[in-house]
Motif scaffolding. Structure first.
Motif, PDB file in Angstrom:
ATOM      1  N   LYS A   1     -26.873  17.556  -8.063  1.00 54.26           N
ATOM      2  CA  LYS A   1     -28.224  18.353  -8.438  1.00 54.26           C
ATOM      3  C   LYS A   1     -28.919  17.824  -9.744  1.00 54.26           C
ATOM      4  O   LYS A   1     -27.833  17.878 -10.556  1.00 54.26           O
ATOM      5  CB  LYS A   1     -28.315  19.702  -8.512  1.00 54.26           C
ATOM      6  CG  LYS A   1     -29.648  20.619  -8.576  1.00 54.26           C
ATOM      7  CD  LYS A   1     -29.330  22.011  -8.272  1.00 54.26           C
ATOM      8  CE  LYS A   1     -30.459  22.738  -8.547  1.00 54.26           C
ATOM      9  NZ  LYS A   1     -31.906  22.348  -7.948  1.00 54.26           N
ATOM     10  N   ILE A   2     -30.254  17.660 -10.028  1.00 54.08           N
ATOM     11  CA  ILE A   2     -30.601  17.270 -11.336  1.00 54.08           C
ATOM     12  C   ILE A   2     -31.578  18.571 -11.602  1.00 54.08           C
ATOM     13  O   ILE A   2     -32.446  19.025 -10.816  1.00 54.08           O
ATOM     14  CB  ILE A   2     -31.511  16.068 -11.225  1.00 54.08           C
ATOM     15  CG1 ILE A   2     -30.629  14.915 -10.835  1.00 54.08           C
ATOM     16  CG2 ILE A   2     -31.888  15.651 -12.633  1.00 54.08           C
ATOM     17  CD1 ILE A   2     -29.198  14.640 -11.731  1.00 54.08           C
ATOM     18  N   TYR A   3     -31.329  19.201 -12.704  1.00 51.70           N
ATOM     19  CA  TYR A   3     -32.000  20.400 -12.975  1.00 51.70           C
ATOM     20  C   TYR A   3     -33.251  20.207 -13.791  1.00 51.70           C
ATOM     21  O   TYR A   3     -33.244  19.351 -14.709  1.00 51.70           O
ATOM     22  CB  TYR A   3     -31.083  21.307 -13.694  1.00 51.70           C
ATOM     23  CG  TYR A   3     -29.910  21.949 -13.091  1.00 51.70           C
ATOM     24  CD1 TYR A   3     -29.804  23.209 -12.501  1.00 51.70           C
ATOM     25  CD2 TYR A   3     -28.816  21.104 -13.007  1.00 51.70           C
ATOM     26  CE1 TYR A   3     -28.732  23.440 -11.508  1.00 51.70           C
ATOM     27  CE2 TYR A   3     -27.469  21.584 -12.168  1.00 51.70           C
ATOM     28  CZ  TYR A   3     -27.770  22.782 -11.360  1.00 51.70           C
ATOM     29  OH  TYR A   3     -26.589  23.107 -10.733  1.00 51.70           O
ATOM     30  N   ASP A   4     -34.597  20.895 -13.770  1.00 54.00           N
ATOM     31  CA  ASP A   4     -35.568  20.911 -14.531  1.00 54.00           C
ATOM     32  C   ASP A   4     -35.535  21.747 -15.646  1.00 54.00           C
ATOM     33  O   ASP A   4     -35.317  23.244 -15.406  1.00 54.00           O
ATOM     34  CB  ASP A   4     -36.838  21.293 -13.538  1.00 54.00           C
ATOM     35  CG  ASP A   4     -36.862  20.061 -12.558  1.00 54.00           C
ATOM     36  OD1 ASP A   4     -37.040  18.785 -13.179  1.00 54.00           O
ATOM     37  OD2 ASP A   4     -37.380  20.062 -11.632  1.00 54.00           O
TER      38      ASP A   4
ATOM     39  N   THR B   1     -35.748  27.637 -20.123  1.00 54.30           N
ATOM     40  CA  THR B   1     -35.800  27.934 -18.920  1.00 54.30           C
ATOM     41  C   THR B   1     -35.382  26.739 -17.738  1.00 54.30           C
ATOM     42  O   THR B   1     -35.195  25.494 -18.332  1.00 54.30           O
ATOM     43  CB  THR B   1     -37.060  27.968 -18.338  1.00 54.30           C
ATOM     44  OG1 THR B   1     -37.781  26.635 -18.354  1.00 54.30           O
ATOM     45  CG2 THR B   1     -37.960  29.071 -18.815  1.00 54.30           C
ATOM     46  N   MET B   2     -34.498  27.292 -16.775  1.00 58.43           N
ATOM     47  CA  MET B   2     -33.792  26.199 -15.919  1.00 58.43           C
ATOM     48  C   MET B   2     -34.557  26.540 -14.501  1.00 58.43           C
ATOM     49  O   MET B   2     -34.355  27.637 -14.024  1.00 58.43           O
ATOM     50  CB  MET B   2     -32.346  26.338 -15.848  1.00 58.43           C
ATOM     51  CG  MET B   2     -31.627  25.552 -14.833  1.00 58.43           C
ATOM     52  SD  MET B   2     -29.923  25.221 -15.093  1.00 58.43           S
ATOM     53  CE  MET B   2     -29.351  26.808 -14.360  1.00 58.43           C
ATOM     54  N   GLU B   3     -35.081  25.654 -13.877  1.00 57.12           N
ATOM     55  CA  GLU B   3     -35.827  25.926 -12.786  1.00 57.12           C
ATOM     56  C   GLU B   3     -36.855  26.987 -12.463  1.00 57.12           C
ATOM     57  O   GLU B   3     -36.737  27.734 -11.615  1.00 57.12           O
ATOM     58  CB  GLU B   3     -34.686  26.046 -11.393  1.00 57.12           C
ATOM     59  CG  GLU B   3     -33.600  24.893 -11.582  1.00 57.12           C
ATOM     60  CD  GLU B   3     -34.150  23.780 -11.070  1.00 57.12           C
ATOM     61  OE1 GLU B   3     -34.700  23.635  -9.998  1.00 57.12           O
ATOM     62  OE2 GLU B   3     -34.108  22.801 -11.618  1.00 57.12           O
ATOM     63  N   GLY B   4     -37.382  27.268 -13.726  1.00 55.42           N
ATOM     64  CA  GLY B   4     -38.365  28.276 -13.832  1.00 55.42           C
ATOM     65  C   GLY B   4     -37.692  29.657 -14.245  1.00 55.42           C
ATOM     66  O   GLY B   4     -38.693  30.506 -14.538  1.00 55.42           O
ATOM     67  N   ASP B   5     -36.420  29.709 -14.396  1.00 55.36           N
ATOM     68  CA  ASP B   5     -35.954  31.070 -14.626  1.00 55.36           C
ATOM     69  C   ASP B   5     -35.549  30.887 -16.187  1.00 55.36           C
ATOM     70  O   ASP B   5     -34.796  30.036 -16.653  1.00 55.36           O
ATOM     71  CB  ASP B   5     -34.867  31.284 -13.845  1.00 55.36           C
ATOM     72  CG  ASP B   5     -34.976  31.675 -12.408  1.00 55.36           C
ATOM     73  OD1 ASP B   5     -36.149  32.182 -12.126  1.00 55.36           O
ATOM     74  OD2 ASP B   5     -34.370  31.120 -11.442  1.00 55.36           O
TER      75      ASP B   5
END
Length: 322
Positions: A151-154, A251-255
């Motif tokens: 998985k590549i995180y945003d 933030t990671m994945e918007g969280d």
């Protein structure tokens, strides 16, 4: 109980080092700064000898070296960024281990040279990389390690710490002395990101001016949009509405990953980490120093591609430009 000497006692970050020395049960024996506004020492080590001339400080530390009970075990460095390399060498030369504020040095080749000096004197250099000791960041690293391997995180990172016009008159406003915005206030965030998500595969700079910097990383496990600023005008509206002067967001994945609390104690944890034989040495500092060096010398491409939303703020002239 270890004996410490401190270089840069009048600086902003020096009180955290004094507190860390005291809280870990050690003694500040001698301190130096060319400025004498160091009354904060009374709250920690009123008996410490203080010098405003480096030559006299050097002579004093050299004399202590010949008294086994007073020999300096550690030199702590809180001086301006461009002097770190020289002051680290001083610490090693007097037979002490060194604990240095970030950024350790301004250029990656300085680290390679310091490895030689370490070997020459048989002592170690440690960098304050305090975010690696923050519970929220440790938990984040464990989450990534235990999560899906492919998985590549945003990630979005923003750090705004408002500064006044004094900043540009001080050494911090001189790129040759501070390394610029990305180096001066961003280096420990870059270290944290690469510690958690792996090495840099792609590095893009969208903005790099006197008061802000923004860019994009592709790391082994993350895509990162980042924004740094010392201009209060770049603060989000909800922070301005409350009269805030600082904004820190990851933030990671918007969280949102909350890591705002606990910063004042991280220096004490960092010192204990060193005293326990687990400090972060020259090799651990290399990644972030290479990153800030690259950012400082890269072409700025403007607002195109994957840029942080806060980078869209209006650009302003240097306050001292005509």
């Amino acid at each position: 109980m270890k004996n410490f000497a401190l270089i840069g006692a009048a600086g902003y970050i020096a009180p955290r080092h004094m507190k860390a020395i005291k809280d870990t049960g050690n003694i500040l024996t001698a301190a130096y700064d060319k400025f004498d506004s160091v009354g904060v020492m009374d709250s920690h080590f009123p008996e410490a000898d203080f010098f405003t001339e480096f030559e006299r400080f050097d002579r004093h530390v050299d004399k202590l070296k010949r008294i086994p009970s007073k020999k300096i075990d550690y030199v702590s460095i809180c001086s301006p960024n461009y002097l770190h390399d020289s002051h680290i060498r001083f610490g090693l030369r007097v037979g002490a281990d060194v604990i240095c504020e970030k950024p350790l040095v301004l250029n990656p080749w300085n680290i390679e040279a310091l490895k030689t000096v370490e070997k020459e004197y048989g002592k170690k250099v440690y960098n304050i990389l305090q975010l690696r000791l923050h519970p929220s960041i440790i938990a984040l690293k464990e989450k990534i390690q235990n999560g899906p391997k492919d998985k590549i995180y945003d990630i979005d990172l923003a750090y705004i710490t408002s500064r006044g016009h004094w900043y540009y008159t001080s050494w911090k406003g001189d790129v040759s002395k501070s390394g610029g915005i990305a180096t001066n206030i961003g280096v420990h965030f870059y270290d944290m990101l690469t510690w958690v998500f792996g090495a840099v595969k792609k590095n893009v700079v969208h903005i790099h001016t006197h008061d802000r910097a923004a860019g994009y990383f592709e790391l082994e496990r993350a895509r990162v949009r980042w924004f740094l600023s010392i201009n209060a005008d770049t603060l989000p509206d909800h922070v301005k509405a409350k009269g805030g002067r600082t904004f820190r967001s990851l933030t990671m994945e918007g969280d949102e990953i909350e890591f705002s609390d606990g910063f004042t104690e991280l220096h004490t944890h960092s010192y204990q980490h060193v005293l326990d034989g687990k400090g972060f040495g020259l090799d651990e500092a290399m990644n972030s120093i290479q990153i800030v060096h690259d950012i400082r010398h890269m072409e700025v491409i403007g607002l195109q591609g994957e840029y942080h939303p806060l980078a869209k703020g209006e650009l302003v002239k240097h306050p001292f430009e005509n």
